[in-house]
Design an enzyme around this catalytic site. Structure first.
Site, PDB file in Angstrom:
ATOM      1  N   LYS A  47      59.608  24.595  11.801  1.00  0.00           N
ATOM      2  CA  LYS A  47      58.667  23.486  12.020  1.00  0.00           C
ATOM      3  C   LYS A  47      59.333  22.351  12.802  1.00  0.00           C
ATOM      4  O   LYS A  47      60.570  22.306  12.928  1.00  0.00           O
ATOM      5  CB  LYS A  47      58.166  22.974  10.666  1.00  0.00           C
ATOM      6  CG  LYS A  47      59.262  22.415   9.767  1.00  0.00           C
ATOM      7  CD  LYS A  47      58.754  22.178   8.344  1.00  0.00           C
ATOM      8  CE  LYS A  47      59.871  21.688   7.454  1.00  0.00           C
ATOM      9  NZ  LYS A  47      59.447  21.618   6.038  1.00  0.00           N
ATOM     10  N   ARG A 144      52.098  17.858  -3.877  1.00  0.00           N
ATOM     11  CA  ARG A 144      51.695  17.848  -2.471  1.00  0.00           C
ATOM     12  C   ARG A 144      50.524  18.817  -2.380  1.00  0.00           C
ATOM     13  O   ARG A 144      49.512  18.582  -3.010  1.00  0.00           O
ATOM     14  CB  ARG A 144      52.902  18.226  -1.584  1.00  0.00           C
ATOM     15  CG  ARG A 144      52.731  17.849  -0.145  1.00  0.00           C
ATOM     16  CD  ARG A 144      54.048  17.865   0.637  1.00  0.00           C
ATOM     17  NE  ARG A 144      54.673  19.182   0.733  1.00  0.00           N
ATOM     18  CZ  ARG A 144      55.824  19.405   1.387  1.00  0.00           C
ATOM     19  NH1 ARG A 144      56.450  18.421   1.996  1.00  0.00           N
ATOM     20  NH2 ARG A 144      56.335  20.613   1.448  1.00  0.00           N
ATOM     21  N   HIS A 174      57.378  24.966  -4.082  1.00  0.00           N
ATOM     22  CA  HIS A 174      58.354  24.173  -3.320  1.00  0.00           C
ATOM     23  C   HIS A 174      59.014  23.146  -4.234  1.00  0.00           C
ATOM     24  O   HIS A 174      58.345  22.489  -5.024  1.00  0.00           O
ATOM     25  CB  HIS A 174      57.636  23.481  -2.153  1.00  0.00           C
ATOM     26  CG  HIS A 174      58.559  22.788  -1.193  1.00  0.00           C
ATOM     27  ND1 HIS A 174      59.597  23.431  -0.555  1.00  0.00           N
ATOM     28  CD2 HIS A 174      58.599  21.499  -0.753  1.00  0.00           C
ATOM     29  CE1 HIS A 174      60.222  22.562   0.249  1.00  0.00           C
ATOM     30  NE2 HIS A 174      59.647  21.390   0.138  1.00  0.00           N
ATOM     31  N   ARG A 231      63.581  30.246   2.068  1.00  0.00           N
ATOM     32  CA  ARG A 231      63.009  29.519   3.214  1.00  0.00           C
ATOM     33  C   ARG A 231      63.969  28.443   3.725  1.00  0.00           C
ATOM     34  O   ARG A 231      63.689  27.250   3.618  1.00  0.00           O
ATOM     35  CB  ARG A 231      61.689  28.843   2.796  1.00  0.00           C
ATOM     36  CG  ARG A 231      60.636  29.770   2.216  1.00  0.00           C
ATOM     37  CD  ARG A 231      59.281  29.054   2.125  1.00  0.00           C
ATOM     38  NE  ARG A 231      59.350  27.806   1.388  1.00  0.00           N
ATOM     39  CZ  ARG A 231      59.065  27.655   0.096  1.00  0.00           C
ATOM     40  NH1 ARG A 231      58.644  28.691  -0.624  1.00  0.00           N
ATOM     41  NH2 ARG A 231      59.173  26.481  -0.486  1.00  0.00           N
ATOM     42  N   TYR A 275      69.892  -7.125  24.319  1.00  0.00           N
ATOM     43  CA  TYR A 275      68.791  -7.899  23.754  1.00  0.00           C
ATOM     44  C   TYR A 275      69.209  -8.616  22.475  1.00  0.00           C
ATOM     45  O   TYR A 275      69.892  -8.031  21.626  1.00  0.00           O
ATOM     46  CB  TYR A 275      67.623  -6.973  23.385  1.00  0.00           C
ATOM     47  CG  TYR A 275      66.925  -6.332  24.557  1.00  0.00           C
ATOM     48  CD1 TYR A 275      66.331  -7.087  25.555  1.00  0.00           C
ATOM     49  CD2 TYR A 275      66.832  -4.947  24.636  1.00  0.00           C
ATOM     50  CE1 TYR A 275      65.665  -6.475  26.615  1.00  0.00           C
ATOM     51  CE2 TYR A 275      66.165  -4.324  25.676  1.00  0.00           C
ATOM     52  CZ  TYR A 275      65.584  -5.095  26.675  1.00  0.00           C
ATOM     53  OH  TYR A 275      64.924  -4.498  27.704  1.00  0.00           O
ATOM     54  N   CYS A 322      68.868  -0.182  23.390  1.00  0.00           N
ATOM     55  CA  CYS A 322      67.627  -0.393  24.138  1.00  0.00           C
ATOM     56  C   CYS A 322      66.791   0.889  24.117  1.00  0.00           C
ATOM     57  O   CYS A 322      67.186   1.880  23.523  1.00  0.00           O
ATOM     58  CB  CYS A 322      67.936  -0.776  25.581  1.00  0.00           C
ATOM     59  SG  CYS A 322      69.183  -2.069  25.750  1.00  0.00           S
ATOM     60  N   MET A 323      65.664   0.860  24.799  1.00  0.00           N
ATOM     61  CA  MET A 323      64.814   2.048  24.820  1.00  0.00           C
ATOM     62  C   MET A 323      65.505   3.205  25.549  1.00  0.00           C
ATOM     63  O   MET A 323      65.408   4.359  25.130  1.00  0.00           O
ATOM     64  CB  MET A 323      63.477   1.734  25.490  1.00  0.00           C
ATOM     65  CG  MET A 323      62.466   2.850  25.363  1.00  0.00           C
ATOM     66  SD  MET A 323      60.955   2.559  26.277  1.00  0.00           S
ATOM     67  CE  MET A 323      60.223   1.222  25.347  1.00  0.00           C
ATOM     68  N   ASP A 324      66.216   2.899  26.630  1.00  0.00           N
ATOM     69  CA  ASP A 324      66.744   3.950  27.491  1.00  0.00           C
ATOM     70  C   ASP A 324      68.251   3.880  27.716  1.00  0.00           C
ATOM     71  O   ASP A 324      68.809   4.731  28.392  1.00  0.00           O
ATOM     72  CB  ASP A 324      66.069   3.868  28.869  1.00  0.00           C
ATOM     73  CG  ASP A 324      64.588   3.611  28.733  1.00  0.00           C
ATOM     74  OD1 ASP A 324      63.910   4.490  28.182  1.00  0.00           O
ATOM     75  OD2 ASP A 324      64.128   2.524  29.121  1.00  0.00           O
TER      76      ASP A 324
HETATM   77  C1  LIG Z   1      60.501  22.150   5.267  1.00  0.00           C
HETATM   78  C2  LIG Z   1      60.282  23.169   4.217  1.00  0.00           C
HETATM   79  C3  LIG Z   1      61.312  24.075   3.871  1.00  0.00           C
HETATM   80  C4  LIG Z   1      62.707  23.991   4.423  1.00  0.00           C
HETATM   81  O1  LIG Z   1      63.380  22.884   3.848  1.00  0.00           O
HETATM   82  P1  LIG Z   1      64.960  22.659   4.085  1.00  0.00           P
HETATM   83  O2  LIG Z   1      65.322  21.595   3.124  1.00  0.00           O
HETATM   84  O3  LIG Z   1      65.094  22.208   5.509  1.00  0.00           O
HETATM   85  O4  LIG Z   1      65.617  23.948   3.855  1.00  0.00           O
HETATM   86  C5  LIG Z   1      61.000  25.084   2.977  1.00  0.00           C
HETATM   87  N1  LIG Z   1      59.767  25.180   2.422  1.00  0.00           N
HETATM   88  C6  LIG Z   1      58.773  24.314   2.713  1.00  0.00           C
HETATM   89  C7  LIG Z   1      57.440  24.475   2.063  1.00  0.00           C
HETATM   90  C8  LIG Z   1      58.997  23.277   3.604  1.00  0.00           C
HETATM   91  O5  LIG Z   1      58.012  22.413   3.874  1.00  0.00           O
END
Ligand SMILES: *Cc1c(COP(=O)(O)O)cnc(C)c1O
Length: 385
Positions: A47, A144, A174, A231, A275, A322-324
């Protein structure tokens, strides 16, 4: 090193600021995780532009090596399919009804977090004459998405009862606190998930083949949470989730962020830099300008705190970012136009880590990586042989 320029807009050598992603390290990290979690399968989490590493290239490289791919939102899944990624893809986030046909069209696995959504998926699949693949989402303490563990049986029963057009391939939860020093809440969540899974034995029903719960932190600290699949996100990219997580396997950062000196000047005392005039010296100093800023994702909150590496030495960033652009104090040392500046990475035994940047910015390494802007081209390299 072999350089693969395929994804950058042919401006390598032109743009002075870039991120280098070492695909060999991604593979080595994956193999280290695999050895540790064996025989569990692995669903790398790609992601948020693969945690800033570049979704397309990372997915193309990793997808032949893994069992499953996890993304957060529908668009990420569609992008992967359009790139020709064939691996199964689970979209972890919440969905709304309108999106369901798109999931089915692109053969993406859906997260079913409620009975209502499961029935909608079944209806859409029936209408399209396809079979939807879903993973049931159980909330064991994150609050969640997902059905609460104490109501999970309603979703589990519905999945058995309602859905001829749905294949329940997985069930997952999770952790909220697997990266904490105190694992008591994580253990409680694990127990709740195990209790939810007992439903299948109690009713002599087949268990969904993919039970999964462990993120990077749990994968390291709670081996009981590996189940059928893990995961990993941040760990795959070579960064440990928190200072409390045991470093049971060795991973190394896959991403380095670099820029180049584009200007040199001597700044006299009484002449503040940048700045807001937040920094000045009481003696003449040599100052270089580096073309990176918060518009690239180099947090402004790191102003007067960050450090960089030039010619293998550590120097402080000075004045407001700065921005850049930003300025670096090299005191009485030498640096030349075009010299490499390491913002994140290693050289000559010195290292600036995502953890360092996170500390300077007051955030976590995750946000440092995902915040590196699309203006920063990614350059993909692999160790030779
Ligand atoms: C982002 C996420 C992960 C991975 O999390 P890490 O801490 O980066 O390993 C696993 N499961 C779900 C549902 C997530 O949203």
């Amino acid at each position: 090193m072999r350089i693969n320029e395929s994804t950058i807009a042919n401006d390598e050598g032109v743009r002075a600021t870039w991120a280098e992603v070492n695909l060999s390290r991604l593979r080595a990290n994956l193999e280290a995780i695999r050895a540790w979690v064996h025989p569990a399968k692995i669903m790398p989490i790609l992601k948020a532009n693969a945690y800033g590493h570049g979704l397309a290239e990372v997915a193309k490289f990793l997808s032949p090596l893994v069992d499953y791919i996890g993304v957060a939102v529908l668009e990420e899944g569609i992008l992967l399919r359009r790139l020709g990624v064939r691996a199964p893809i689970l979209v972890l986030g919440g969905i709304w009804g309108n999106q369901i046909p798109k999931y089915l069209e692109y053969d993406l696995t859906l997260t079913a977090p409620s009975v209502e959504r499961l029935e909608q998926i079944d209806a859409a699949a029936q209408q399209m004459g396809v079979r939807a693949r879903v993973h049931l989402k159980i909330d064991t303490g994150m609050e969640r998405i997902g059905v609460h563990y104490y109501n999970a049986h309603t979703l589990q029963e519905a999945a058995v009862r309602c859905c001829r057009n749905v294949e329940v391939e997985g069930i997952f939860s999770h952790f909220a606190n697997a990266d904490a020093a105190d694992l008591s809440h994580a253990r409680l969540q694990l127990e709740r998930f195990q209790e939810v899974l007992h439903f299948y034995e109690r009713h002599s029903l087949p268990m969904p083949p993919l039970r999964h719960m462990a993120n990077s932190a749990a994968l390291l600290s709670l081996p009981e949470s590996h189940f059928d699949m893990v995961r990993p996100g941040i760990l795959l990219y070579g960064v440990y989730p928190s200072p409390h997580t045991p470093r049971r396997i060795e991973v190394r950062p896959a991403l380095a962020w670099k820029s180049r000196v584009v200007y040199f000047k001597v700044v006299q005392p009484g002449h503040p830099v940048s700045y807001g005039s937040t920094w000045q010296s009481d003696h003449p100093v040599r100052v270089v300008t580096v073309p990176v800023g918060y518009g690239d994702g180099y947090f402004r909150s790191m102003s007067n705190r960050a450090q960089v590496l030039i010619r293998g030495r550590r120097y402080p960033q000075i004045g407001r970012i700065c921005m850049d652009q930003m300025m670096v104090n090299i005191e009485s040392d030498s640096a030349y136009n075009g010299d490499e500046v390491i913002l994140l990475g290693e050289a000559d035994g010195e290292q600036i880590s995502a953890e360092d940047l996170a500390e300077w910015a007051g955030t976590i390494p995750y946000e440092i990586l995902t915040n590196i802007n699309t203006r920063v081209p990614r350059l993909y390299i692999q160790d030779s042989q």
